[in-house]
Design a protein around this motif. Structure first.
Motif, PDB file in Angstrom:
ATOM      1  N   HIS A 196      35.293  46.483  37.271  1.00 19.85           N
ATOM      2  CA  HIS A 196      35.864  47.586  37.587  1.00 19.85           C
ATOM      3  C   HIS A 196      37.196  47.980  38.333  1.00 19.85           C
ATOM      4  O   HIS A 196      37.431  48.632  38.896  1.00 19.85           O
ATOM      5  CB  HIS A 196      34.751  48.483  38.559  1.00 19.85           C
ATOM      6  CG  HIS A 196      33.360  48.581  37.716  1.00 19.85           C
ATOM      7  ND1 HIS A 196      33.391  49.618  36.561  1.00 19.85           N
ATOM      8  CD2 HIS A 196      32.194  47.905  37.582  1.00 19.85           C
ATOM      9  CE1 HIS A 196      32.182  49.850  36.161  1.00 19.85           C
ATOM     10  NE2 HIS A 196      31.395  48.697  36.626  1.00 19.85           N
ATOM     11  N   ASP A 197      37.765  46.651  38.449  1.00 22.19           N
ATOM     12  CA  ASP A 197      38.867  46.531  39.185  1.00 22.19           C
ATOM     13  C   ASP A 197      39.831  45.377  38.434  1.00 22.19           C
ATOM     14  O   ASP A 197      40.183  44.344  38.911  1.00 22.19           O
ATOM     15  CB  ASP A 197      38.920  45.941  40.631  1.00 22.19           C
ATOM     16  CG  ASP A 197      39.925  45.920  41.682  1.00 22.19           C
ATOM     17  OD1 ASP A 197      40.941  46.685  41.048  1.00 22.19           O
ATOM     18  OD2 ASP A 197      39.911  45.416  42.739  1.00 22.19           O
ATOM     19  N   ILE A 214      31.059  55.285  43.751  1.00 27.65           N
ATOM     20  CA  ILE A 214      31.862  56.160  42.525  1.00 27.65           C
ATOM     21  C   ILE A 214      32.633  55.364  41.625  1.00 27.65           C
ATOM     22  O   ILE A 214      32.361  55.644  40.586  1.00 27.65           O
ATOM     23  CB  ILE A 214      32.618  57.174  43.344  1.00 27.65           C
ATOM     24  CG1 ILE A 214      31.987  58.096  44.296  1.00 27.65           C
ATOM     25  CG2 ILE A 214      33.337  58.097  42.407  1.00 27.65           C
ATOM     26  CD1 ILE A 214      32.578  59.042  44.892  1.00 27.65           C
ATOM     27  N   TYR A 215      33.252  54.491  42.281  1.00 25.98           N
ATOM     28  CA  TYR A 215      34.373  53.660  41.100  1.00 25.98           C
ATOM     29  C   TYR A 215      33.858  52.315  40.956  1.00 25.98           C
ATOM     30  O   TYR A 215      34.408  51.583  39.957  1.00 25.98           O
ATOM     31  CB  TYR A 215      35.755  53.577  41.631  1.00 25.98           C
ATOM     32  CG  TYR A 215      36.293  55.030  41.426  1.00 25.98           C
ATOM     33  CD1 TYR A 215      36.390  55.621  40.371  1.00 25.98           C
ATOM     34  CD2 TYR A 215      36.906  55.756  42.582  1.00 25.98           C
ATOM     35  CE1 TYR A 215      36.992  56.888  40.166  1.00 25.98           C
ATOM     36  CE2 TYR A 215      37.514  57.241  42.473  1.00 25.98           C
ATOM     37  CZ  TYR A 215      37.442  57.545  41.272  1.00 25.98           C
ATOM     38  OH  TYR A 215      37.952  58.872  41.056  1.00 25.98           O
ATOM     39  N   GLY A 216      32.855  51.677  41.893  1.00 30.58           N
ATOM     40  CA  GLY A 216      32.500  50.589  41.424  1.00 30.58           C
ATOM     41  C   GLY A 216      33.389  49.203  41.990  1.00 30.58           C
ATOM     42  O   GLY A 216      33.239  48.156  41.414  1.00 30.58           O
ATOM     43  N   VAL A 217      34.478  49.456  42.681  1.00 28.85           N
ATOM     44  CA  VAL A 217      35.443  48.490  43.117  1.00 28.85           C
ATOM     45  C   VAL A 217      34.853  47.649  44.016  1.00 28.85           C
ATOM     46  O   VAL A 217      34.973  46.271  44.075  1.00 28.85           O
ATOM     47  CB  VAL A 217      36.916  49.075  43.640  1.00 28.85           C
ATOM     48  CG1 VAL A 217      37.482  48.027  44.400  1.00 28.85           C
ATOM     49  CG2 VAL A 217      37.491  50.019  42.707  1.00 28.85           C
ATOM     50  N   GLN A 256      31.096  45.858  44.879  1.00 28.13           N
ATOM     51  CA  GLN A 256      29.979  45.831  44.279  1.00 28.13           C
ATOM     52  C   GLN A 256      28.841  45.120  45.276  1.00 28.13           C
ATOM     53  O   GLN A 256      27.718  45.259  44.969  1.00 28.13           O
ATOM     54  CB  GLN A 256      30.004  44.770  43.147  1.00 28.13           C
ATOM     55  CG  GLN A 256      31.105  45.221  42.042  1.00 28.13           C
ATOM     56  CD  GLN A 256      30.232  46.189  41.112  1.00 28.13           C
ATOM     57  OE1 GLN A 256      28.926  46.232  41.099  1.00 28.13           O
ATOM     58  NE2 GLN A 256      31.009  47.254  40.715  1.00 28.13           N
ATOM     59  N   GLY A 300      42.306  47.207  43.628  1.00 30.22           N
ATOM     60  CA  GLY A 300      41.467  48.264  44.062  1.00 30.22           C
ATOM     61  C   GLY A 300      41.371  48.357  45.563  1.00 30.22           C
ATOM     62  O   GLY A 300      41.383  49.471  46.359  1.00 30.22           O
ATOM     63  N   ILE A 354      33.559  56.096  48.114  1.00 27.71           N
ATOM     64  CA  ILE A 354      34.427  56.306  46.798  1.00 27.71           C
ATOM     65  C   ILE A 354      34.682  55.019  46.030  1.00 27.71           C
ATOM     66  O   ILE A 354      34.812  55.004  44.799  1.00 27.71           O
ATOM     67  CB  ILE A 354      35.794  57.062  47.196  1.00 27.71           C
ATOM     68  CG1 ILE A 354      35.599  58.237  47.783  1.00 27.71           C
ATOM     69  CG2 ILE A 354      36.896  56.907  46.033  1.00 27.71           C
ATOM     70  CD1 ILE A 354      36.732  59.111  48.249  1.00 27.71           C
ATOM     71  N   ALA A 355      35.061  53.840  46.843  1.00 31.73           N
ATOM     72  CA  ALA A 355      35.369  52.734  46.383  1.00 31.73           C
ATOM     73  C   ALA A 355      34.122  51.820  45.698  1.00 31.73           C
ATOM     74  O   ALA A 355      34.321  51.035  45.014  1.00 31.73           O
ATOM     75  CB  ALA A 355      36.030  51.863  47.476  1.00 31.73           C
ATOM     76  N   MET A 388      42.061  51.235  48.339  1.00 35.85           N
ATOM     77  CA  MET A 388      41.224  51.626  49.429  1.00 35.85           C
ATOM     78  C   MET A 388      41.804  51.628  50.833  1.00 35.85           C
ATOM     79  O   MET A 388      41.702  52.395  51.784  1.00 35.85           O
ATOM     80  CB  MET A 388      40.056  50.849  49.551  1.00 35.85           C
ATOM     81  CG  MET A 388      38.947  51.246  50.532  1.00 35.85           C
ATOM     82  SD  MET A 388      37.572  49.990  50.179  1.00 35.85           S
ATOM     83  CE  MET A 388      36.683  50.650  51.505  1.00 35.85           C
TER      84      MET A 388
END
Length: 361
Positions: free
Chosen positions: A162-163, A221-224, A226, A168, A217-218, A172
């Motif tokens: 996801h990054d 939401i966005y999976g940066v 884990q 990412g 958010i990181a 952030m």
């Protein structure tokens, strides 16, 4: 069709909204406008110098790499490679690929070149720096070409799914930084109404909210992110708290120049030296020097350790983040003392000007 608009001749020239001579502005107003316009002129100058200076021409400077093989021929090859590269590479030899992989995972070297009779393999870690990985490939691809060997890349520690750009965490960091210094502006305007202890409490609370929003958010939401969300949140809270306290401590002294100063510290110098876009060894020396002690670089390296290099020590990064709390807390105390004594050095009751709110936004 009859027009109902008011003829210009019927407008009273003495009406305040329609001055007869609008160009007749007091000299003091022109002076105030000129001083206020210095802020955007200052920002465009420092942002241009910092961003273009840091990113316009990335080139390797003493990048630590290795050649796999301890034979006499490999040692001679490594020495020749270093001499040919000038100051670009710092080349060493390692006995085998396992040793090279371990050094890459420890971030002691950037890449390892492993030539054989049939192919040349470049081992690297895109999780450490995607841009550095790309640049080292451009450095070693001609080397393999000269040896008439097929060139291949082995990413021993890739970035997350996801990054894919590996940046990412940097973005952030951008969110945390802007949230931090933007929070300090309204809090600074409220300081004169509350006790010193309450100010520290509000700074800690604001930092907690900013850190929570950024991690959510990181992460979810966005999976940066884990894993290690709690640890990343704590790093983020300490990082943002230092920025908020510095803003609150500086405002009684710098007034409307506070946001411009925070932008210089935590955008122009901070983002460019963080290692999030280009590693310090790919940038001019000043940014590499800032990377060694700036709080954005400490946060990014520590967060990167949690995300991609678990088990590695990050005590030095944590120490840097904690030390950055000292100037902010000290400034808050000192400006409070100066304000209570009614000195000209600081004024906690100075109002937040519109220009600060615009710049902060």
């Amino acid at each position: 069709m009859t027009s109902h608009s008011t003829p210009l001749a019927t407008i009273d020239p003495k009406h305040p909204k329609h001055p007869k001579h609008p160009e007749r502005v007091p000299t003091a107003a022109w002076r105030k406008l000129g001083l206020t316009m210095l802020i955007p002129f200052f920002l465009v100058t420092v942002m241009g110098l910092a961003y273009l200076g840091a990113f316009h021409q990335p080139a390797p400077h003493n990048v630590a790499v290795a050649v796999v093989g301890n034979t006499a021929s490999m040692q001679a090859f490594a020495q020749g490679l270093e001499e040919k590269s000038g100051e670009a590479l710092d080349v060493r030899t390692v006995p085998d690929e396992a040793a090279a992989r371990a050094l890459i995972m420890k971030r002691e070297i950037t890449a390892a070149y492993a030539p054989s009779a049939t192919a040349a393999t470049l081992m690297l870690s895109s999780a450490a720096s995607e841009t550095t990985a790309n640049i080292t490939q451009k450095v070693f691809m001609p080397v393999a070409f000269e040896q008439h060997l097929p060139f291949q890349v082995l990413d021993v520690n890739p970035v997350g799914s996801h990054d894919t750009t590996g940046q990412g965490l940097f973005f952030m960091l951008v969110a945390l930084s802007i949230g931090g210094y933007a929070s300090s502006v309204p809090l600074a305007g409220f300081m004169g109404r509350i006790r010193l202890q309450t100010r520290f409490g509000l700074a800690a609370l604001a930092a907690a909210v900013v850190a929570t929003l950024a991690v959510v958010i990181a992460g979810p939401i966005y999976g940066v992110l884990q894993s290690h969300l709690g640890g990343t949140w704590l790093l983020s809270w300490v990082y943002v708290l230092a920025i908020v306290m510095l803003g609150m401590g500086l405002h009684p002294v710098l007034r409307h120049w506070t946001t411009a100063t925070l932008t210089l510290l935590f955008v122009a110098l901070n983002f460019t030296s963080s290692g999030g876009i280009f590693a310090p060894e790919m940038q001019p020396g000043i940014f590499g020097a800032l990377n060694s002690f700036w709080n954005g670089a400490a946060w990014h390296h520590a967060a990167q350790t949690l995300a991609y290099f678990p088990g590695q020590g990050m005590g030095a990064d944590i120490l840097k983040l904690v030390l950055w709390l000292i100037p902010g807390s000290a400034l808050m105390v000192l400006t409070h003392v100066f304000s209570m004594r009614k000195t000209q050095l600081a004024n906690e009751n100075s109002r937040i000007r519109e220009i600060e709110e615009v710049v902060a936004a």
